[in-house]
Design a protein around this motif. Structure first.
Motif, PDB file in Angstrom:
ATOM      1  N   ILE A 110       0.863  -1.168   0.000  1.00 48.96           N
ATOM      2  CA  ILE A 110       0.000   0.000   0.000  1.00 48.96           C
ATOM      3  C   ILE A 110       0.903   1.223   0.000  1.00 48.96           C
ATOM      4  CG2 ILE A 110      -1.787   1.282   1.218  1.00 48.96           C
ATOM      5  CD1 ILE A 110      -2.409  -1.346   2.750  1.00 48.96           C
ATOM      6  N   SER A 111       0.702   2.088  -0.968  1.00 47.84           N
ATOM      7  CA  SER A 111       1.473   3.318  -1.009  1.00 47.84           C
ATOM      8  C   SER A 111       0.656   4.402  -1.689  1.00 47.84           C
ATOM      9  CB  SER A 111       2.788   3.124  -1.765  1.00 47.84           C
ATOM     10  OG  SER A 111       3.484   4.364  -1.865  1.00 47.84           O
ATOM     11  N   PRO A 112       0.743   5.629  -1.170  1.00 46.78           N
ATOM     12  CA  PRO A 112       0.060   6.728  -1.844  1.00 46.78           C
ATOM     13  C   PRO A 112       0.815   7.212  -3.081  1.00 46.78           C
ATOM     14  CG  PRO A 112       1.151   7.523   0.122  1.00 46.78           C
ATOM     15  CD  PRO A 112       1.332   6.030   0.094  1.00 46.78           C
ATOM     16  N   SER A 113       2.021   6.677  -3.302  1.00 52.22           N
ATOM     17  CA  SER A 113       2.852   7.105  -4.424  1.00 52.22           C
ATOM     18  C   SER A 113       2.777   6.092  -5.568  1.00 52.22           C
ATOM     19  CB  SER A 113       4.311   7.248  -3.965  1.00 52.22           C
ATOM     20  OG  SER A 113       5.166   7.333  -5.077  1.00 52.22           O
ATOM     21  N   GLU A 114       2.263   6.549  -6.709  1.00 50.10           N
ATOM     22  CA  GLU A 114       2.179   5.683  -7.888  1.00 50.10           C
ATOM     23  C   GLU A 114       3.571   5.243  -8.324  1.00 50.10           C
ATOM     24  OE1 GLU A 114       0.677   3.232 -10.496  1.00 50.10           O
ATOM     25  OE2 GLU A 114      -0.683   4.457  -9.304  1.00 50.10           O
ATOM     26  N   THR A 115       4.561   6.128  -8.201  1.00 54.05           N
ATOM     27  CA  THR A 115       5.939   5.781  -8.567  1.00 54.05           C
ATOM     28  C   THR A 115       6.452   4.637  -7.697  1.00 54.05           C
ATOM     29  OG1 THR A 115       6.343   8.063  -9.239  1.00 54.05           O
ATOM     30  CG2 THR A 115       8.284   6.687  -8.844  1.00 54.05           C
ATOM     31  N   ASP A 116       6.197   4.704  -6.385  1.00 53.15           N
ATOM     32  CA  ASP A 116       6.616   3.621  -5.489  1.00 53.15           C
ATOM     33  C   ASP A 116       5.966   2.299  -5.893  1.00 53.15           C
ATOM     34  OD1 ASP A 116       8.067   5.480  -4.092  1.00 53.15           O
ATOM     35  OD2 ASP A 116       6.797   5.447  -2.296  1.00 53.15           O
ATOM     36  N   ILE A 117       4.710   2.345  -6.254  1.00 55.05           N
ATOM     37  CA  ILE A 117       3.982   1.132  -6.669  1.00 55.05           C
ATOM     38  C   ILE A 117       4.612   0.555  -7.932  1.00 55.05           C
ATOM     39  CG2 ILE A 117       1.762   0.265  -7.546  1.00 55.05           C
ATOM     40  CD1 ILE A 117       1.712   0.765  -4.547  1.00 55.05           C
ATOM     41  N   GLU A 118       4.941   1.399  -8.892  1.00 57.69           N
ATOM     42  CA  GLU A 118       5.560   0.932 -10.132  1.00 57.69           C
ATOM     43  C   GLU A 118       6.904   0.267  -9.849  1.00 57.69           C
ATOM     44  OE1 GLU A 118       5.743   4.087 -13.053  1.00 57.69           O
ATOM     45  OE2 GLU A 118       3.627   4.587 -12.697  1.00 57.69           O
ATOM     46  N   VAL A 119       7.725   0.895  -9.002  1.00 53.32           N
ATOM     47  CA  VAL A 119       9.031   0.324  -8.643  1.00 53.32           C
ATOM     48  C   VAL A 119       8.830  -1.012  -7.921  1.00 53.32           C
ATOM     49  CG1 VAL A 119      11.080   0.641  -7.198  1.00 53.32           C
ATOM     50  CG2 VAL A 119      10.230   2.536  -8.588  1.00 53.32           C
ATOM     51  N   ALA A 120       7.884  -1.068  -6.993  1.00 54.32           N
ATOM     52  CA  ALA A 120       7.619  -2.300  -6.242  1.00 54.32           C
ATOM     53  C   ALA A 120       7.203  -3.435  -7.169  1.00 54.32           C
ATOM     54  CB  ALA A 120       6.547  -2.051  -5.186  1.00 54.32           C
ATOM     55  N   ARG A 121       6.368  -3.131  -8.140  1.00 53.51           N
ATOM     56  CA  ARG A 121       5.922  -4.169  -9.089  1.00 53.51           C
ATOM     57  C   ARG A 121       7.091  -4.720  -9.889  1.00 53.51           C
ATOM     58  NH1 ARG A 121       0.574  -0.915 -10.453  1.00 53.51           N
ATOM     59  NH2 ARG A 121      -0.815  -1.986  -9.000  1.00 53.51           N
ATOM     60  N   VAL A 122       7.981  -3.843 -10.318  1.00 52.06           N
ATOM     61  CA  VAL A 122       9.159  -4.287 -11.073  1.00 52.06           C
ATOM     62  C   VAL A 122      10.059  -5.145 -10.196  1.00 52.06           C
ATOM     63  CG1 VAL A 122      11.282  -3.509 -12.207  1.00 52.06           C
ATOM     64  CG2 VAL A 122       9.106  -2.382 -12.718  1.00 52.06           C
ATOM     65  N   MET A 123      10.293  -4.693  -8.954  1.00 59.34           N
ATOM     66  CA  MET A 123      11.176  -5.432  -8.042  1.00 59.34           C
ATOM     67  C   MET A 123      10.580  -6.776  -7.651  1.00 59.34           C
ATOM     68  SD  MET A 123      12.628  -2.387  -5.615  1.00 59.34           S
ATOM     69  CE  MET A 123      13.492  -3.524  -4.564  1.00 59.34           C
ATOM     70  N   ALA A 124       9.267  -6.866  -7.545  1.00 58.00           N
ATOM     71  CA  ALA A 124       8.614  -8.103  -7.122  1.00 58.00           C
ATOM     72  C   ALA A 124       8.612  -9.153  -8.232  1.00 58.00           C
ATOM     73  CB  ALA A 124       7.193  -7.817  -6.676  1.00 58.00           C
ATOM     74  N   GLY A 125       8.762  -8.715  -9.465  1.00 60.86           N
ATOM     75  CA  GLY A 125       8.771  -9.669 -10.570  1.00 60.86           C
ATOM     76  C   GLY A 125       7.470 -10.447 -10.632  1.00 60.86           C
ATOM     77  N   GLU A 126       7.584 -11.780 -10.617  1.00 58.32           N
ATOM     78  CA  GLU A 126       6.418 -12.651 -10.725  1.00 58.32           C
ATOM     79  C   GLU A 126       5.827 -13.023  -9.364  1.00 58.32           C
ATOM     80  OE1 GLU A 126       4.998 -13.531 -13.682  1.00 58.32           O
ATOM     81  OE2 GLU A 126       6.456 -12.137 -14.539  1.00 58.32           O
ATOM     82  N   ALA A 127       6.349 -12.456  -8.282  1.00 49.93           N
ATOM     83  CA  ALA A 127       5.831 -12.783  -6.947  1.00 49.93           C
ATOM     84  C   ALA A 127       4.355 -12.407  -6.867  1.00 49.93           C
ATOM     85  CB  ALA A 127       6.623 -12.044  -5.871  1.00 49.93           C
ATOM     86  N   PRO A 128       3.549 -13.258  -6.209  1.00 48.29           N
ATOM     87  CA  PRO A 128       2.106 -12.998  -6.130  1.00 48.29           C
ATOM     88  C   PRO A 128       1.768 -11.934  -5.084  1.00 48.29           C
ATOM     89  CG  PRO A 128       2.633 -14.998  -4.944  1.00 48.29           C
ATOM     90  CD  PRO A 128       3.917 -14.514  -5.578  1.00 48.29           C
ATOM     91  N   ILE A 129       2.136 -10.691  -5.394  1.00 50.01           N
ATOM     92  CA  ILE A 129       1.900  -9.580  -4.472  1.00 50.01           C
ATOM     93  C   ILE A 129       0.942  -8.604  -5.139  1.00 50.01           C
ATOM     94  CG2 ILE A 129       2.957  -7.652  -3.232  1.00 50.01           C
ATOM     95  CD1 ILE A 129       5.593  -9.253  -3.273  1.00 50.01           C
ATOM     96  N   GLU A 130      -0.070  -8.196  -4.389  1.00 52.15           N
ATOM     97  CA  GLU A 130      -1.004  -7.200  -4.894  1.00 52.15           C
ATOM     98  C   GLU A 130      -0.623  -5.853  -4.284  1.00 52.15           C
ATOM     99  OE1 GLU A 130      -5.725  -6.056  -4.591  1.00 52.15           O
ATOM    100  OE2 GLU A 130      -5.098  -8.110  -4.201  1.00 52.15           O
ATOM    101  N   TRP A 131      -0.315  -4.877  -5.123  1.00 51.29           N
ATOM    102  CA  TRP A 131       0.071  -3.542  -4.670  1.00 51.29           C
ATOM    103  C   TRP A 131      -1.131  -2.622  -4.776  1.00 51.29           C
ATOM    104  CZ3 TRP A 131       4.626  -3.492  -2.377  1.00 51.29           C
ATOM    105  CH2 TRP A 131       5.540  -4.471  -2.722  1.00 51.29           C
ATOM    106  N   LEU A 132      -1.386  -1.855  -3.729  1.00 48.98           N
ATOM    107  CA  LEU A 132      -2.513  -0.929  -3.720  1.00 48.98           C
ATOM    108  C   LEU A 132      -2.020   0.507  -3.728  1.00 48.98           C
ATOM    109  CD1 LEU A 132      -4.747  -2.600  -0.977  1.00 48.98           C
ATOM    110  CD2 LEU A 132      -4.935  -2.843  -3.452  1.00 48.98           C
ATOM    111  N   HIS A 133      -2.563   1.297  -4.639  1.00 44.44           N
ATOM    112  CA  HIS A 133      -2.251   2.724  -4.691  1.00 44.44           C
ATOM    113  C   HIS A 133      -3.315   3.436  -3.871  1.00 44.44           C
ATOM    114  CE1 HIS A 133      -2.356   6.737  -6.892  1.00 44.44           C
ATOM    115  NE2 HIS A 133      -1.262   6.735  -6.165  1.00 44.44           N
TER     116      HIS A 133
END
Length: 180
Positions: A1-24
């Motif tokens: 969970i992050s209020p920053s769309e940029t942080d979410i984008e970076v997290a998605r790239v770093m997580a790769g194929e890991a089954p993580i749901e990121w919330l903006h």
């Protein structure tokens, strides 16, 4: 969970194929809609202003007054399953502020306990901050002692983590100790 769309984008790239749901979203807005988790890992924003939370726990209403940083810890930890573990990156002020209604003093009212603290040296997160930090481990498991350790350059990090996992003393504080 992050209020920053940029942080979410970076997290998605770093997580790769890991089954993580990121919330903006703002954490305080998103947390209320979430269920229980086996793992909560967070670096809540530091230095948020004080706030008062009024939480209904069973038949009791509990008021907690602490920094917004610490109230986010409580709100996040309340989503832990019975065997879940929370890892929170916090400044040392979590342990040193005074007051009855602080999060750290109210955790037990919610069936939560600090089980371990790993100190990180000042400058670990430089250039963003030079403040020393702690990895604070919270769970629903009550322990008779607290595991404390310290990460320092040259420390055998694997030995420290092994001692934490087994909840055994490792001699010098860099390898972990158990304290009442």
């Amino acid at each position: 969970i992050s209020p920053s769309e940029t942080d979410i984008e970076v997290a998605r790239v770093m997580a790769g194929e890991a089954p993580i749901e990121w919330l903006h979203a703002k954490p305080t807005d998103a947390l209320a809609s979430l269920g229980e988790f086996d793992l909560v890992a967070t670096y809540p924003p530091w230095g948020l202003p004080n706030q008062t939370l009024t939480i209904k726990e069973g038949k009791e209403t509990v008021e907690v007054r602490d920094s917004g940083t610490h109230t986010l810890v409580l709100e996040s930890a309340r989503h832990l399953t019975k065997d879940g573990v929370g890892l929170f990156l916090l400044p040392s002020g979590f342990f040193f502020h005074q007051g009855k209604a602080l999060v750290r003093n109210m955790l037990t009212k919610f069936g939560l306990y600090v089980n371990a603290v790993i100190a990180l040296p000042a400058g670990t997160f430089s250039p963003y901050t030079g403040i020393p930090a702690n990895i604070v481990v919270i769970s629903r498991t009550k322990t008779t002692d607290l595991f404390v350790g310290q990460l320092t350059p040259g420390t055998d990090h694997k030995a420290l983590l092994n001692n934490l996992n087994k909840r055994k003393a490792g001699g010098p504080v860099e390898l972990g100790r158990l304290v009442r």
